[in-house]
Design an enzyme around this catalytic site. Structure first.
Site, short mmCIF file in Angstrom:
data_model
loop_
_atom_site.label_atom_id
_atom_site.label_comp_id
_atom_site.label_asym_id
_atom_site.label_seq_id
_atom_site.Cartn_x
_atom_site.Cartn_y
_atom_site.Cartn_z
N ARG A 42 0.78 -1.07 0.04
CA ARG A 42 -0.05 0.11 -0.23
C ARG A 42 0.68 1.25 0.21
NH1 ARG A 42 -4.45 1.58 2.82
NH2 ARG A 42 -3.86 3.74 1.78
N ASP A 78 -13.75 -0.22 1.44
CA ASP A 78 -14.24 0.48 2.36
C ASP A 78 -15.70 0.85 2.23
OD1 ASP A 78 -12.67 2.32 4.40
OD2 ASP A 78 -14.64 3.57 3.45
N TYR A 153 -21.92 9.67 8.16
CA TYR A 153 -21.03 10.11 7.46
C TYR A 153 -21.42 11.45 6.49
CZ TYR A 153 -17.22 6.87 8.98
OH TYR A 153 -16.40 6.34 9.58
#
Length: 346
Positions: A42, A78, A153
């Protein structure tokens, strides 16, 4: 189910509340920051970018399966990926989390939440295809964020400890709130359908923030949207897992929303969780992730307590009560998997 080897895996058998050769184990966030090989691949790649590179997603998803011998892989992605895919301006900022450029606060803002189609997430379909070839008999779990957590969110604009804007909408403009969650339920269901049709063997709905609600508010203002998601994928026959944090008071309702497996955090023993959830559901959990920072004997003793509490369950998938913490020693996870497999071998 595509292949009998996957269908008869310990993980899927436990989800279906059938006899198992051993208690299956997987960990939320098993693919991630606790692994040095993850940090290496990553390096220099932003989180959302890494979720859109099929070969990288495949490698990251496989890493903990190779290292820990877990009974299932969890797709590396995600919960905000479907929101990004439909054009919501957001980014995942290191050390902060998802940050939304323009929070959703008015009815006019709902127009920005368009339907998600398979064409929006070709990288997800490609990665799942690569993974199911590599994994063979090991099941792959797909997942999505639940409507309440996504709404929080979007309304807050990022992570929150008080959820003041989201709760203010829920209490003060219940019609707008209901319409927002309904739109998010459609998007979430579409995202899970893409994953199931691409080949995942089970799906988990993460309602990470829903523990902030009282049961009456959950039943009235959240449960209809979560139930809509579970109902939308019910025809596929894959196990549906429902997980939230701090949800001891909500467990019965979360089961009623339509899950086959209810995830339990570490705040409540599994035998008490079973009493609250009621019959007809498997449970998943629930070792406190911080126990892994202790010695081997303590980890095994605490894992034994979880297994003892799970002894009377109809089905049990061993997991942590939340995700693997970034500073966890990977060897502790490997030893834990081996311990659970050995201790529960039938």
């Amino acid at each position: 189910m595509q292949q009998t080897a996957t269908y008869n895996s310990a993980f899927l058998r436990a989800c279906r509340r059938e006899p198992v050769p051993h208690t299956p184990v997987w960990f939320m966030r098993q693919a991630g920051r606790s692994l040095p090989e993850y940090r290496k691949v990553r390096e220099g790649i932003p989180m959302l970018d890494s979720c859109m590179r099929p070969e990288l997603v495949t490698e990251i998803t496989l890493q903990p399966v190779r290292r820990h011998n877990v009974d299932a892989a969890i797709f590396f992605s995600d919960i905000v990926v479907p929101l990004k895919a439909i054009g919501i301006g957001l980014d995942i900022k290191p050390g902060v989390g998802p940050v939304v450029e323009e929070p959703i606060r008015t009815r006019a803002d709902l127009a920005r939440l368009r339907d998600l189609t398979p064409e929006d997430v070709p990288y997800v379909i490609e990665a799942i295809g690569l993974l199911t070839k590599e994994l063979g008999p090991t099941p792959l779990i797909g997942f999505a964020g639940a409507p309440f957590t996504l709404a929080s969110y979007l309304v807050e604009g990022g992570p929150s400890r008080t959820y003041e804007n989201a709760k203010a909408m829920m209490y003060g403009d219940p019609e707008l709130w209901a319409d927002l969650l309904d739109r998010l339920a459609d998007i979430t269901a579409a995202f899970l359908k893409v994953q199931i049709e691409a080949g995942v063997s089970a799906v988990q709905l993460f309602d990470s923030w829903v523990g902030a609600l009282a049961p009456a508010d959950y039943r009235r203002s959240v449960m209809p949207a979560s139930a809509k998601v579970f109902q939308a994928v019910s025809g596929y026959g894959v196990p549906r897992i429902h997980f939230g944090v701090g949800t001891g008071e909500l467990l019965k309702l979360m089961g009623e929303a339509g899950a086959d497996v209810v995830g339990v955090d570490w705040r409540i023993p599994l035998d008490e969780a079973q009493r609250r959830v009621g019959p007809g559901k498997a449970l998943q959990g629930n070792l406190d992730p911080t126990v892994l920072f202790t010695g081997k004997d303590t980890v095994e003793a605490r894992a034994r307590e979880v297994l003892d509490a799970a002894a009377g369950l109809e089905g049990h998938v061993f997991n942590l009560g939340h995700g693997v913490l970034p500073n966890t020693d990977p060897d502790a996870l490997t030893r834990l998997v081996d311990y659970v497999h050995t201790a529960t071998a039938r």
